[in-house]
Design an enzyme around this catalytic site. Structure first.
Site, mmCIF file in Angstrom:
data_model
loop_
_atom_site.group_PDB
_atom_site.id
_atom_site.type_symbol
_atom_site.label_atom_id
_atom_site.label_comp_id
_atom_site.label_asym_id
_atom_site.label_seq_id
_atom_site.Cartn_x
_atom_site.Cartn_y
_atom_site.Cartn_z
ATOM 1 N N TYR A 11 96.498 26.749 66.061
ATOM 2 C CA TYR A 11 96.175 28.196 66.117
ATOM 3 C C TYR A 11 94.714 28.444 66.528
ATOM 4 C CZ TYR A 11 95.221 32.828 64.053
ATOM 5 O OH TYR A 11 94.802 34.108 63.821
ATOM 6 N N PHE A 72 89.286 20.401 65.007
ATOM 7 C CA PHE A 72 90.131 21.340 64.260
ATOM 8 C C PHE A 72 91.269 20.632 63.532
ATOM 9 C CE2 PHE A 72 88.416 23.657 67.897
ATOM 10 C CZ PHE A 72 87.922 24.798 67.304
ATOM 11 N N ALA A 74 93.679 19.051 61.240
ATOM 12 C CA ALA A 74 93.735 18.839 59.782
ATOM 13 C C ALA A 74 95.069 19.358 59.284
ATOM 14 C CB ALA A 74 92.593 19.595 59.092
ATOM 15 N N TYR A 140 92.887 20.182 49.144
ATOM 16 C CA TYR A 140 92.551 20.604 50.516
ATOM 17 C C TYR A 140 91.049 20.909 50.615
ATOM 18 C CZ TYR A 140 91.916 23.900 54.393
ATOM 19 O OH TYR A 140 91.429 24.557 55.511
ATOM 20 N N LYS A 144 87.822 18.903 52.741
ATOM 21 C CA LYS A 144 86.877 19.536 53.666
ATOM 22 C C LYS A 144 85.436 19.300 53.203
ATOM 23 C CE LYS A 144 89.701 21.282 56.662
ATOM 24 N NZ LYS A 144 89.566 21.179 58.121
ATOM 25 N N ILE A 206 103.609 40.452 46.744
ATOM 26 C CA ILE A 206 102.169 40.572 46.482
ATOM 27 C C ILE A 206 101.852 39.629 45.320
ATOM 28 C CG2 ILE A 206 100.296 42.106 45.776
ATOM 29 C CD1 ILE A 206 101.756 44.421 47.064
ATOM 30 N N GLY A 282 95.412 29.153 42.070
ATOM 31 C CA GLY A 282 94.300 28.747 42.921
ATOM 32 C C GLY A 282 93.715 29.833 43.796
ATOM 33 N N ASP A 283 94.165 31.087 43.647
ATOM 34 C CA ASP A 283 93.610 32.175 44.464
ATOM 35 C C ASP A 283 92.413 32.822 43.770
ATOM 36 O OD1 ASP A 283 95.208 32.166 46.702
ATOM 37 O OD2 ASP A 283 96.625 33.657 45.946
HETATM 38 N N1 LIG Z 1 93.630 29.276 59.510
HETATM 39 C C1 LIG Z 1 92.659 29.553 58.635
HETATM 40 O O1 LIG Z 1 92.601 30.627 58.044
HETATM 41 C C2 LIG Z 1 91.580 28.527 58.370
HETATM 42 C C3 LIG Z 1 90.548 28.873 57.494
HETATM 43 C C4 LIG Z 1 89.538 27.921 57.238
HETATM 44 C C5 LIG Z 1 89.560 26.686 57.876
HETATM 45 N N2 LIG Z 1 90.589 26.384 58.731
HETATM 46 C C6 LIG Z 1 90.583 25.069 59.376
HETATM 47 O O2 LIG Z 1 90.631 25.271 60.777
HETATM 48 C C7 LIG Z 1 91.361 24.230 61.402
HETATM 49 C C8 LIG Z 1 92.450 24.814 62.266
HETATM 50 O O3 LIG Z 1 93.330 25.588 61.465
HETATM 51 P P1 LIG Z 1 94.646 26.224 62.106
HETATM 52 O O4 LIG Z 1 95.027 27.380 61.284
HETATM 53 O O5 LIG Z 1 94.447 26.377 63.563
HETATM 54 O O6 LIG Z 1 95.701 25.047 61.828
HETATM 55 P P2 LIG Z 1 96.884 24.513 62.755
HETATM 56 O O7 LIG Z 1 97.805 23.747 61.881
HETATM 57 O O8 LIG Z 1 97.450 25.617 63.577
HETATM 58 O O9 LIG Z 1 96.130 23.502 63.728
HETATM 59 C C9 LIG Z 1 95.798 22.188 63.342
HETATM 60 C C10 LIG Z 1 96.201 21.252 64.472
HETATM 61 O O10 LIG Z 1 95.844 19.916 64.142
HETATM 62 C C11 LIG Z 1 96.890 19.050 64.524
HETATM 63 N N3 LIG Z 1 96.783 17.841 63.660
HETATM 64 C C12 LIG Z 1 96.859 17.786 62.314
HETATM 65 N N4 LIG Z 1 96.699 16.519 61.899
HETATM 66 C C13 LIG Z 1 96.503 15.759 63.004
HETATM 67 C C14 LIG Z 1 96.282 14.370 63.230
HETATM 68 N N5 LIG Z 1 96.277 13.489 62.220
HETATM 69 N N6 LIG Z 1 96.104 13.930 64.501
HETATM 70 C C15 LIG Z 1 96.135 14.798 65.541
HETATM 71 N N7 LIG Z 1 96.347 16.126 65.391
HETATM 72 C C16 LIG Z 1 96.544 16.593 64.137
HETATM 73 C C17 LIG Z 1 98.161 19.855 64.314
HETATM 74 O O11 LIG Z 1 99.255 19.390 65.079
HETATM 75 C C18 LIG Z 1 97.704 21.254 64.744
HETATM 76 O O12 LIG Z 1 97.925 21.463 66.127
HETATM 77 C C19 LIG Z 1 91.857 23.328 60.278
HETATM 78 O O13 LIG Z 1 90.975 22.231 60.173
HETATM 79 C C20 LIG Z 1 91.788 24.212 59.054
HETATM 80 O O14 LIG Z 1 91.593 23.448 57.881
HETATM 81 C C21 LIG Z 1 91.588 27.274 58.989
HETATM 82 O O1 LIG Z 2 103.097 36.210 50.768
HETATM 83 C C1 LIG Z 2 101.893 36.341 50.480
HETATM 84 C C2 LIG Z 2 100.876 35.554 51.076
HETATM 85 C C3 LIG Z 2 99.570 35.749 50.678
HETATM 86 N N1 LIG Z 2 99.252 36.706 49.750
HETATM 87 C C4 LIG Z 2 97.852 36.906 49.345
HETATM 88 O O2 LIG Z 2 97.118 37.221 50.513
HETATM 89 C C5 LIG Z 2 95.800 36.696 50.448
HETATM 90 C C6 LIG Z 2 95.552 35.831 51.665
HETATM 91 O O3 LIG Z 2 96.386 34.685 51.587
HETATM 92 P P1 LIG Z 2 96.597 33.664 52.790
HETATM 93 O O4 LIG Z 2 96.855 34.413 54.051
HETATM 94 O O5 LIG Z 2 97.628 32.664 52.338
HETATM 95 O O6 LIG Z 2 95.177 32.982 52.968
HETATM 96 P P2 LIG Z 2 94.284 32.177 51.908
HETATM 97 O O7 LIG Z 2 95.072 31.662 50.775
HETATM 98 O O8 LIG Z 2 93.125 33.071 51.567
HETATM 99 O O9 LIG Z 2 93.842 30.885 52.740
HETATM 100 C C7 LIG Z 2 93.433 30.920 54.118
HETATM 101 O O10 LIG Z 2 92.069 31.149 54.184
HETATM 102 C C8 LIG Z 2 91.280 30.136 53.548
HETATM 103 C C9 LIG Z 2 89.894 30.617 53.607
HETATM 104 O O11 LIG Z 2 89.821 31.798 52.798
HETATM 105 C C10 LIG Z 2 91.500 28.804 54.265
HETATM 106 O O12 LIG Z 2 90.739 27.804 53.676
HETATM 107 C C11 LIG Z 2 92.953 28.447 54.218
HETATM 108 O O13 LIG Z 2 93.155 27.268 55.000
HETATM 109 C C12 LIG Z 2 93.761 29.576 54.798
HETATM 110 O O14 LIG Z 2 95.144 29.292 54.636
HETATM 111 C C13 LIG Z 2 95.736 35.896 49.135
HETATM 112 O O15 LIG Z 2 95.157 36.711 48.159
HETATM 113 C C14 LIG Z 2 97.201 35.672 48.765
HETATM 114 O O16 LIG Z 2 97.424 35.618 47.378
HETATM 115 C C15 LIG Z 2 100.239 37.484 49.167
HETATM 116 O O17 LIG Z 2 99.966 38.345 48.323
HETATM 117 N N2 LIG Z 2 101.528 37.284 49.558
#
Ligand SMILES: NC(=O)c1ccc[n+]([C@@H]2O[C@H](COP(=O)([O-])OP(=O)(O)OC[C@H]3O[C@@H](n4cnc5c(N)ncnc54)[C@H](O)[C@@H]3O)[C@@H](O)[C@H]2O)c1
Ligand SMILES: O=c1ccn([C@@H]2O[C@H](COP(=O)(O)OP(=O)(O)O[C@H]3O[C@H](CO)[C@@H](O)[C@H](O)[C@H]3O)[C@@H](O)[C@H]2O)c(=O)[nH]1
Length: 327
Positions: A11, A72, A74, A140, A144, A206, A282-283
């Site tokens: 993503y 990215f 993970a 998780y 990180k 929620i 954990g929220d």
């Molecule tokens: N989405 C969020 O809200 C959020 C918030 C904070 C941090 N992050 C971090 O940002 C990064 C990207 O998140 P995202 O939402 O795009 O996740 P995502 O799952 O869409 O993308 C991660 C990609 O890494 C690849 N991958 C995982 N393990 C691998 C491995 N061992 N070898 C090769 N490829 C591998 C997956 O196939 C995937 O394409 C992650 O490191 C995540 O921890 C995301």
């Molecule tokens: O069906 C749902 C899903 C989520 N939530 C709430 O919505 C908020 C956002 O949740 P979510 O979209 O799951 O994101 P986070 O749990 O905040 O985690 C995201 O954002 C983090 C940084 O804040 C990153 O570290 C994580 O990888 C990423 O998944 C939270 O309060 C959840 O409790 C609901 O109420 N209902």
């Protein structure tokens, strides 16, 4: 720059790859496609490989004379990290050590690593500054934080420069509607609410209505994925071998779960059915970035600070791709 982007088919990575290419960088994606999508990236520039295969990473670096890395890749499901921590430590920590050791072997001098506000745990202070104590509450988050520590030690000992942007909640989709968020399973709030609007789900649960927040639901800082991309571009261009940059990436503005649902109703024109349930383990009640550090270090600030605007970009993509990249 010749840049290797691990997780570039995922993503956030896919949005960054597009921006890097548009700025003239020579980009190669390294992804095992476990959660990534071939369609999210240029297949001619995709190396299907795993972080646990260090010789394959080194080969990719040598074959393409890589000068910098954006990391990215993970595993990111907080709940799964609690039930199967071994999988998370191996993939996220051991996998990253392989990547760093490949960089050393190939003389690659800088890396931008996706860290997270989940490294802070339950905040003592909101908005959260970068010097806030880091006490994660999930495996998780610990994976990180472990990588952040390894990056600092590798910088001090071997001179690898790094930026560790700590993202808040990545959201939205590319503004031209061509790529977006497609996780399976999906756990994130905005795409789940939009699935209700599309009729793919009956309701949104929620998770907790008794938090110490104005409407009782959790507050998060929803940062647009295109803003994350501009921050990464700034970071990779700025950081030099031997240097360290640690910044929060957020808007500085929080939105509650109820506010996000209302924004989704306004954007989609659909009534969203909600079911109030218990808290999710954990929220933390509130996670909002202090965005000043990123402005000081990178000259970067988020351009999309309205959650409604962010939801609108996500909706454009979900409406056009109701089954994600599958159609
Ligand atoms: N989405 C969020 O809200 C959020 C918030 C904070 C941090 N992050 C971090 O940002 C990064 C990207 O998140 P995202 O939402 O795009 O996740 P995502 O799952 O869409 O993308 C991660 C990609 O890494 C690849 N991958 C995982 N393990 C691998 C491995 N061992 N070898 C090769 N490829 C591998 C997956 O196939 C995937 O394409 C992650 O490191 C995540 O921890 C995301
Ligand atoms: O069906 C749902 C899903 C989520 N939530 C709430 O919505 C908020 C956002 O949740 P979510 O979209 O799951 O994101 P986070 O749990 O905040 O985690 C995201 O954002 C983090 C940084 O804040 C990153 O570290 C994580 O990888 C990423 O998944 C939270 O309060 C959840 O409790 C609901 O109420 N209902």
């Amino acid at each position: 720059m010749k840049i290797l982007v691990t997780g570039g088919a995922g993503y956030v990575g896919s949005h960054c790859v597009r921006l890097l290419k548009s700025k003239g960088h020579d980009v190669w994606v390294y992804d095992n496609l476990l959660y990534g999508h071939r369609e999210a990236t240029d297949p001619a520039r995709l190396i299907v490989g795993d972080l646990l295969d260090q010789p394959a990473i080194e080969k990719a670096m040598r074959d393409h004379a890589i000068e910098a890395v954006m990391h990215f890749a993970a595993l990111c499901y907080v709940g799964e990290s609690v039930t199967d921590p071994a999988k998370y430590y191996r993939n996220n920590v051991v996998g990253t050590l392989n990547l760093l050791d490949a960089m050393r072997a190939c003389g690659v001098g800088k890396i931008v690593f996706s860290s997270t506000c989940a490294t802070y745990g339950v905040p003592q202070q909101v908005p959260i500054p970068e010097d806030h104590p880091q006490n994660p509450i999930s495996p998780y988050g610990f994976t990180k934080l472990a990588v952040e520590k390894a990056l600092e030690d590798y910088r001090a000992a071997y001179g690898i420069g790094y930026a560790a942007p700590r993202y808040f909640n990545a959201s939205g989709a590319s503004l031209d509607g061509s790529i977006g968020e497609d996780h399976d399973p999906e756990t994130h709030l905005i795409p789940l609410v939009l699935d209700v609007a599309l009729g793919k789900r009956d309701h949104i649960s929620i998770f907790g209505t008794d938090y110490p927040t104005p409407d009782g639901t959790c507050i998060r800082d929803y940062i647009h994925v295109e803003d994350l991309a501009t921050a990464h571009l700034a970071a990779i261009e700025k950081v030099q071998p031997g240097e360290a940059i640690r910044v929060n990436l957020g808007t500085g503005v929080g939105a509650s779960v109820r506010q996000v649902i209302t924004a989704c109703e306004e954007v989609t024109g659909k009534k969203i059915k909600t079911v109030e349930g218990p808290r999710r383990a954990g929220d933390p009640p509130e996670l909002v970035a202090n965005p000043q550090g990123a402005l000081d270090a990178l000259g970067w600030r988020a351009q999309h600070t309205s959650v409604k605007e962010t939801v609108a970009s996500a909706w454009a993509w979900h409406k056009a791709h109701p089954n994600g990249y599958a159609g």
